[in-house]
Design an enzyme around this catalytic site. Structure first.
Site, PDB file in Angstrom:
ATOM      1  N   THR A 260       0.843  -1.196   0.000  1.00  0.00           N
ATOM      2  CA  THR A 260       0.000   0.000   0.000  1.00  0.00           C
ATOM      3  C   THR A 260       0.875   1.241   0.000  1.00  0.00           C
ATOM      4  OG1 THR A 260      -1.879  -1.056   1.112  1.00  0.00           O
ATOM      5  CG2 THR A 260      -1.726   1.344   1.278  1.00  0.00           C
ATOM      6  N   PHE A 262       1.184   5.077   0.951  1.00  0.00           N
ATOM      7  CA  PHE A 262       0.625   6.051   1.879  1.00  0.00           C
ATOM      8  C   PHE A 262       1.163   7.433   1.557  1.00  0.00           C
ATOM      9  CE2 PHE A 262       0.164   2.092   4.146  1.00  0.00           C
ATOM     10  CZ  PHE A 262      -1.019   2.223   4.868  1.00  0.00           C
TER      11      PHE A 262
END
Length: 363
Positions: A260, A262
């Site tokens: 992921t 961020f």
């Protein structure tokens, strides 16, 4: 005393002597950092500087010749920088909570443990608290390598004036947590929607009859299971430790290497480094060739696009915002000219920030 004991005594004495020097040097470094903080405060500059952070990591990586790997050296310096930032100004940074979420883990890997991590119940809440200056920065997920964009993050860039200050990548590995080890008796699975999707095949194969209950975060899933004592949670192992849950299964995500991205959001801008990325959001006329002309502008300038995502305009059916990331910093003459050309072709143009690149994978 045996030869081995004598040798160990000498080696430990050497370590004790080095520890004395190391502590002295760390404190001297902190003293210089405090003075830098004083100068920044007097000049109105930001306390946290991602460009300086990147320079430090690159420097210590080059200086390190082993035996410790570079990742360990960077982790040590991350905590030193976290501590010195806290001396200058105790940062308050928001994240999608509660504690133990992947956002919390990303925040700690970016800022260390000496800052004040403030959990929020939703991504919009993170944005609003930073916009109202109740928090210094926020850490929010923006895209996942298997599930794509995080829509609420993109939408909030349109609703606020916050910009991107930095980025980081975090490996994501899901565990099945709870008190019930007999999968056949499990009736509920708690987890954030995007996480549930990333574990879809495992759930189908191992818990086909369980009800999947969406939660606001993976950590909230773990918290609910710990309080209700029913069902199992899809979350991180760290969440299991925080909420005293057993690890029933590990690595249940469908694809290894799940990552992921961020973003650190705030109101300050990052100075140019050697490797930067710029993010913008645009809307273009709904006519033939509009998107082609935008892409051609990037091609003609030899600027590399790293991402383009579309989000529907809520007020106009079948019209879209386009979120675009590309290599370069807004202060570069070439990028400055590019942005001016693109803005002239758009019905909406918003610069979301220029910031140091974090590479393609977490470190």
């Amino acid at each position: 005393m045996s030869n081995a004991e004598e040798e160990l005594k000498k080696l430990r004495s050497g370590i004790d002597s080095l520890d004395t020097q190391i502590i002295d040097l760390i404190q001297k470094r902190a003293g210089f950092a405090q003075e830098i903080g004083r100068v920044k405060k007097e000049s109105g500059g930001p306390i946290y500087r991602p460009d300086r952070e990147k320079d430090v990591y690159e420097k210590v990586t080059k200086l390190s010749n082993g035996p410790l790997p570079s990742s360990v050296i960077r982790a040590i310096y991350r905590e030193m920088m976290s501590g010195t930032i806290a001396l200058e100004h105790p940062l308050k940074i928001g994240f999608l909570g509660p504690e133990g979420s992947f956002s919390h883990s990303a925040l700690r890997s970016k800022f260390g443990t000496s800052i004040e991590a403030v959990p929020q119940t939703s991504i919009p809440d993170v944005f609003r608290m930073v916009e109202e200056e109740k928090l210094d920065y926020g850490v929010v997920p923006v895209e996942n390598s298997t599930e794509g964009q995080v829509s609420s993050t993109l939408d909030m860039f349109l609703e606020t004036n916050l910009i991107v200050y930095s980025e980081l990548y975090q490996r994501i590995s899901f565990s099945l947590l709870g008190f019930e080890s007999n999968l056949a008796s499990v009736k509920k699975i708690y987890g954030i929607r995007i996480g549930n999707e990333q574990c879809r095949n495992w759930i189908s194969a191992n818990l086909p009859n369980a009800e999947v209950v969406d939660t606001s975060s993976t950590a909230m899933a773990a918290k609910l299971v710990s309080e209700r004592k029913d069902g199992l949670a899809i979350a991180s192992k760290i969440a299991g430790e925080i909420y005293n849950l057993g690890v029933i299964a590990e690595g249940i995500e469908d694809y290894s290497g799940n990552t992921t991205r961020f973003l650190v959001i705030g109101k300050t801008e990052s100075p140019q480094t050697k490797e930067d990325k710029t993010s913008i959001v645009i809307s273009i006329p709904n006519q033939t060739g509009s998107l082609f002309n935008i892409l051609k502008t990037f091609h003609d300038a030899s600027v590399n696009l790293t991402k383009i995502e579309s989000r529907p305009l809520k007020r106009n059916l079948w019209e879209y915002h386009f979120f675009i990331d590309f290599i370069g910093h807004k202060s570069e003459p070439k990028i400055e000219s590019l942005l001016a050309t693109i803005q002239s072709q758009c019905t909406l143009f918003k610069l979301l920030g220029s910031y140091p690149t974090a590479g393609s994978f977490p470190t």
